[in-house]
Design a protein around this motif. Structure first.
Motif, short mmCIF file in Angstrom:
data_model
loop_
_atom_site.label_atom_id
_atom_site.label_comp_id
_atom_site.label_asym_id
_atom_site.label_seq_id
_atom_site.Cartn_x
_atom_site.Cartn_y
_atom_site.Cartn_z
N ASN B 212 59.68 50.22 9.41
CA ASN B 212 58.80 50.36 8.26
C ASN B 212 59.13 51.54 7.35
O ASN B 212 58.89 51.48 6.14
N GLY B 229 60.97 47.83 5.91
CA GLY B 229 60.73 46.53 6.52
C GLY B 229 59.57 45.76 5.90
O GLY B 229 58.66 46.35 5.30
N THR B 231 57.82 43.26 7.76
CA THR B 231 57.18 42.49 8.84
C THR B 231 55.86 43.09 9.29
O THR B 231 55.31 42.68 10.33
N GLY B 232 55.32 44.05 8.54
CA GLY B 232 54.02 44.61 8.90
C GLY B 232 54.07 45.44 10.17
O GLY B 232 55.05 46.17 10.41
N HIS B 233 53.01 45.35 10.96
CA HIS B 233 52.91 46.12 12.21
C HIS B 233 52.59 45.18 13.37
O HIS B 233 51.53 45.26 13.98
N PRO B 234 53.51 44.24 13.67
CA PRO B 234 53.19 43.23 14.67
C PRO B 234 53.07 43.82 16.07
O PRO B 234 53.79 44.74 16.44
N ASN B 256 51.72 54.78 10.70
CA ASN B 256 52.51 53.73 11.34
C ASN B 256 52.07 53.57 12.80
O ASN B 256 51.76 52.47 13.25
N VAL B 259 48.44 51.95 13.01
CA VAL B 259 48.22 50.52 12.76
C VAL B 259 48.74 49.67 13.92
O VAL B 259 48.16 48.63 14.23
#
Lengths: 391, 391
Positions: B212, B229, B231-234, B256, B259
């Motif tokens: 991120n 990135g 892809t969010g915070h999967p 970061n 989340v």
């Protein structure tokens, strides 16, 4: 980039006789070259630079000797810049035990603390301290463990006795003073708050900040006495720099630290009252992490000693009743810690590391907007959930 | 509550000969009772409980001896509960140096790393590791300091050679594997990303996370190669628990970490590649703070050794050109660190400390919504800005 009064010192339980801090334990027990290497790794937070000792004037040292409080001073270095002069600030942190037993009349207890603090504040003044911070709820015992409401008597309005006591010193020594008190909000139905009053260097009241995050853990029954603060995350622009106050339990909340930084704080004080094995290993971590993540100075203070109360109480841990809150870890001495700081270091670190630039606040704004809704669904990607060996 | 492979170990610069970690320096040099007290303060993050050593099976120890890599195992304790069984997971972290000089053909370099990792992964399998994590961009040298684009050749799709190599071990050992690679996104114009591939315990690909936060500091010229990135915070729900990956520089960003926690992570891996005095004192702070603040386990890994590159480059610090990226601090040995964790500890700490309950996310949602607008005005309260003595 963190000055800490109670930092990583040893509990005063006699288990390690002869050492009053981890620093002194390692210094006394390791060969010099190993102590240097351990120090580099453990306290080398000043951007890889060493922390220098600072010589203090004789009158300050005399006060320390005559009134039996610890006095130490260090200096953080910053690089010199071409277009900007250094902005050096001398900060003082006071930690102290209470003066009289909690069974004494409340007025005597409070004036006992005033009397005990006077030579320590004078030593700060004699040392040329620019900004001084006292410990959390400094004018009273930290009695919230008892859940008894009688201690509410100690609460004062923003311009009460404690503030008046400190305003005099602020004027005399041209010193900003951060004064954390139990506040009585007379204009809002006598509501109580856990509040830091910011007294300007000419004795005026610049403003106040009310503790944002209130604990419900162990004997920290603070929510019995006051609620979450309603003053946001103010940064106070003083004659010596932009300061903010993260009171005690707020140090466990990275968001609280962050927003003081977003509002421009260069120094954030963390006046605390904390006890026990549970939080002690966390103490050297949290304030330092806040300093790293937010490119500002953090100054932490814990109380001193063990406070005993008149009536026994239980602690919600299944153990029998008792009358003490536990030991306020850190140094077992009253003390004044002085640190010189060049505030230019804050921007130098922002320019170098770019944490603000790379923070992507938009995605977090979006996340929080969704998170606070009751129907928030976490971002979870599920794989096969079977452990083959258990089939 | 943090297992760290490179944590607080000493730089391999010969300055403290004979010690490969701060832990061993203190253990060898302090009397036992002082070492115990120092350890309590420095690594007592497991809720005041001590960290126990774990005995490993003979085949794992043989692999370690025969292939000359370090092998250690510890265990975190949690309280037993009345309504829930323990959820014990064995986690493995691998750190290693590259296998061949960076002047060798790229294919040889990559297969050299595969070969070097094989016995270490086998030792993880023989030890019953449930979730294994490799270091950042493990299948290549960390060449981003050079700014040369030829190293992009090492980038692979999510289902490329590196993934296939690990899928075989995942199946054989019923093991989830976190594989951080330089990703080539063939379906989006050959875009590169810094990505962690999550391989499930039956060898399937559960998903991916793209780094991120991308650094622009020192020789970390990563923004030359890939962007932030998307892809969010999967959080990946595996057979052994909910895991997430905070890649390298993301450890400097408390948001970061936060989340991943809000999305339910119980273990967050922090595969890293970091060098130099600047970040070394921060290393023992940041991951631990994340574990404290978010009530989850954090597992950090750094690379090993010093990597030299064929062509000289400058570092934006005014110093002459050179050919190395600096020393990856931490242990100087390839190694496998194993930790047993009862994931019940996460919820136990949430229940006890109440950081989620007291976090007041609404005020931060409001703050971030305002902060990301160009006309945001910080909450600043100004006092008199004159220092009387300078009048």
């Amino acid at each position: 980039m963190a000055a800490e009064n109670g930092n990583a010192d040893l509990a005063d339980d006699g288990s390690v006789a002869g050492f009053d801090s981890l620093h002194r334990l390692l210094q006394s027990s390791l060969p010099p070259h190993l102590f240097q290497e351990a120090s580099r790794l453990l306290i080398g937070l000043n951007c890889g630079k060493t922390l220098d000792s600072v010589a203090l004037p004789a009158p300050a040292k005399s006060l320390s000797l005559n009134h039996d409080f610890d006095l130490q001073a260090f200096s953080f270095r910053a690089d010199s810049e071409s277009l900007r002069e250094p902005r050096c600030v001398r900060v003082g942190l006071i930690q102290n035990s209470i003066a009289l037993p909690t069974t004494e009349p409340f007025l005597d207890q409070k004036w006992g603390i005033f009397q005990k603090l006077t030579p320590i504040i004078e030593a700060a003044g004699a040392s040329g301290v620019n900004i001084l911070c006292l410990q959390e709820a400094w004018a009273m015992p930290f009695a919230f463990c008892t859940r008894e409401k009688k201690w509410c008597e100690f609460a004062e309005p923003i311009d009460g006795e404690s503030t008046k006591f400190l305003q005099e010193f602020a004027r005399r020594y041209n010193m900003v003073i951060v004064s954390p008190i139990l506040e009585r909000d007379v204009n809002h139905g006598e509501t109580l708050w856990n509040t830091a009053v910011i007294i300007g260097n000419n004795g005026n009241i610049i403003g106040k900040h009310r503790k944002n995050h209130i604990p419900r853990v162990g004997d920290f029954n603070e929510s019995t006495y006051y609620m979450e603060g309603n003053t946001g995350h103010p940064v106070f622009e003083t004659a010596y720099g932009k300061i903010a106050v993260n009171i005690c339990y707020g140090r466990h909340h990275p968001l609280n630290w962050l927003v003081f930084g977003l509002n421009g704080a260069e120094i954030v004080f963390n006046p605390s009252a904390t006890v026990g094995e549970l939080s002690e290993p966390m103490w050297p971590i949290e304030a330092r992490n806040a300093a790293i993540a937010n490119s500002y100075f953090v100054c932490s203070i814990n109380r001193v000693g063990t406070e005993h109360f008149p009536n026994p109480f239980t602690s919600g841990d299944g153990k029998p009743q008792h009358t003490d809150f536990g030991h306020f870890y850190g140094s077992s001495y009253d003390g004044l810690l002085i640190s010189d700081m060049d505030l230019n270091l804050c921007r130098q670190l922002k320019d170098k590391w770019g944490f603000r630039m790379t923070a992507r606040y938009e995605i977090y704004a979006d996340l929080f907007a969704r998170y606070v809704k009751p129907d928030f669904e976490p971002q979870v990607i599920s794989g096969p959930l079977l452990n083959k060996k258990t089939l």
